[in-house]
Design a protein around this motif. Structure first.
Motif: not given
Length: 417
Positions: A334-336, A356-359, A363-370
């Motif tokens: 979470x929180x994917x 970005x969806x793949x990240x 990979x990492x929802x934190x990195x994807x959100x940033x």
């Protein structure tokens, strides 16, 4: 005498006044004579197109008009100068030496006014004195007589000057400063409107071990932070490789040296080890930077570019934190779903959306959100207020400083009725 508070950071890039003079005297290759000491004072007075004379005159005047005995002022002075210039060795009392300075640079008001004067610090002098003296008792100088003299300067002459002379003594003798004390000193730095280097330049801070789990950055960091360096149109004087090196070394105030390089390395390794294709990594970079540095036009493969970034980070970490080992990838949890929902609702019409969806999911929802936030800023996407508030809630979940979510470039608009 009463000191008129100024926003010092608007004038100076580092130290100023008597404390800057003590630093220059302490750094002299040989003990200066009277003429050389006065020449160094003239250099300090010339700072900021001559405005440096104001602080030099006010600092000297604060000591001259105080009730402090000459020997107390001299003891504080010698601690800050590392005994490199003792007026007594030149047939001068301390007050006579200060008198020479005020004859040349008397305390006076600023020559001009304007935007630099719009935000003078508002300081409760009694509270400031108590705080400064308390800090002097926590970071203990080896010479107790010098410590007492500096505390007397803060209490009976001027707390601002006492603090700066104390910092000079702490640096001159490389006294270890704990991280908590450093943070408090930096809050004083901000309260008094100092340029940051007044506190941190040359300070022997006992930094805690490098830990990327500690989110103490006042702004973006890691791979998303790097893309901001290249956003909009890349017009830096440095080469791209030099810019990556600068970003990897740009630790924020209060961060253990190497923190930014560690964040960037961990993010980059996660992307390199991910199932994302080289094209997806290229699209991700181009979108997050707003094509500010178009690696596709230069024939640079996305995965090769990330390998180069990782190499720069390793170089920086070998220099400042050789014991550091990158943290293994954390399991994607979470929180994917929450991040994906925000990504889908934003409806970004960019080729990096799939990447970005793949990240986020692999990979990492934190990195994807940033990276998602960085793309919104790069393309000036307007965000309805309700979503804007949800972004801040997610930022709090990840432990971000509020400036990671919005550094002033995220456009919020009212919700449609």
């Amino acid at each position: 005498m009463a000191r008129q508070r100024e926003a010092y950071a608007a004038f100076y890039e580092g130290d100023f006044g008597l404390s800057e003079l003590t630093a220059r005297l302490a750094a002299a290759s040989a003990p200066p004579d009277r003429a050389r000491a006065l020449a160094l004072a003239a250099d300090v007075a010339a700072l900021c197109e001559g405005e440096g004379a104001v602080e030099l005159g006010v600092d000297a005047g604060c000591l001259l008009q105080s009730p402090l005995p000459d020997d107390v002022i001299r003891t504080a002075w010698l601690a800050a100068t590392r005994h490199r210039f003792d007026p007594a060795g030149h047939d001068l009392t301390m007050r006579e030496w200060l008198g020479l300075l005020t004859e040349r640079w008397p305390a006076r008001a600023r020559k001009g006014n304007g935007p630099r004067f719009l935000s003078r610090p508002s300081v409760d002098e009694e509270s400031l004195r108590a705080t400064v003296v308390r800090e002097m008792g926590i970071t203990v100088l080896p010479d107790r007589t010098a410590a007492a003299a500096l505390a007397n300067v803060a209490e009976q002459a001027d707390a601002d000057l006492g603090l700066r002379l104390f910092l000079r003594a702490v640096k001159a003798y490389s006294v270890p400063v704990g991280k908590d004390a450093y943070d408090r000193l930096m809050r004083l730095d901000e309260q008094l409107g100092y340029p940051g280097p007044v506190v941190y330049d040359g300070l022997n801070v006992l930094w805690p071990p490098l830990d990327t789990g500690r989110r103490d950055a006042r702004g973006d960091f890691g791979f998303s932070g790097l893309t901001a360096w290249f956003a909009g149109g890349w017009y830096h004087d440095a080469t791209p490789e030099e810019a990556v090196r600068q970003a990897a070394a740009a630790d924020h105030d209060g961060q253990t040296p190497g923190t930014q390089a560690a964040f960037l390395l961990e993010d980059t390794l996660r992307l390199l080890d991910s199932p994302l294709s080289s094209k997806a990594l290229t699209d991700l970079w181009l979108t997050a930077t707003g094509r500010g540095y178009a690696i596709d036009r230069l024939g640079i493969d996305g995965r090769d570019w990330l390998r180069g970034i990782a190499d720069v980070c390793r170089e920086r970490l070998r220099e400042v934190a050789p014991e550091y080992i990158p943290a293994p990838p954390a399991p994607v949890t979470e929180p994917v779903d929450d991040v994906l929902r925000e990504l889908h609702e934003a409806g970004l019409p960019h080729p990096a959306t799939a990447a970005l969806e793949q990240v986020v999911s692999q990979v990492d929802p934190d990195l994807g959100f940033r990276l998602f936030l960085r793309i919104l800023k790069a393309y000036l996407v307007s965000v309805p207020e309700s979503r804007y508030l949800r972004y801040h809630e997610l930022g709090e979940y990840f432990g971000y400083h509020e400036l990671v979510v919005d550094d002033g470039t995220l456009r919020s608009v009212p919700d449609l009725a």
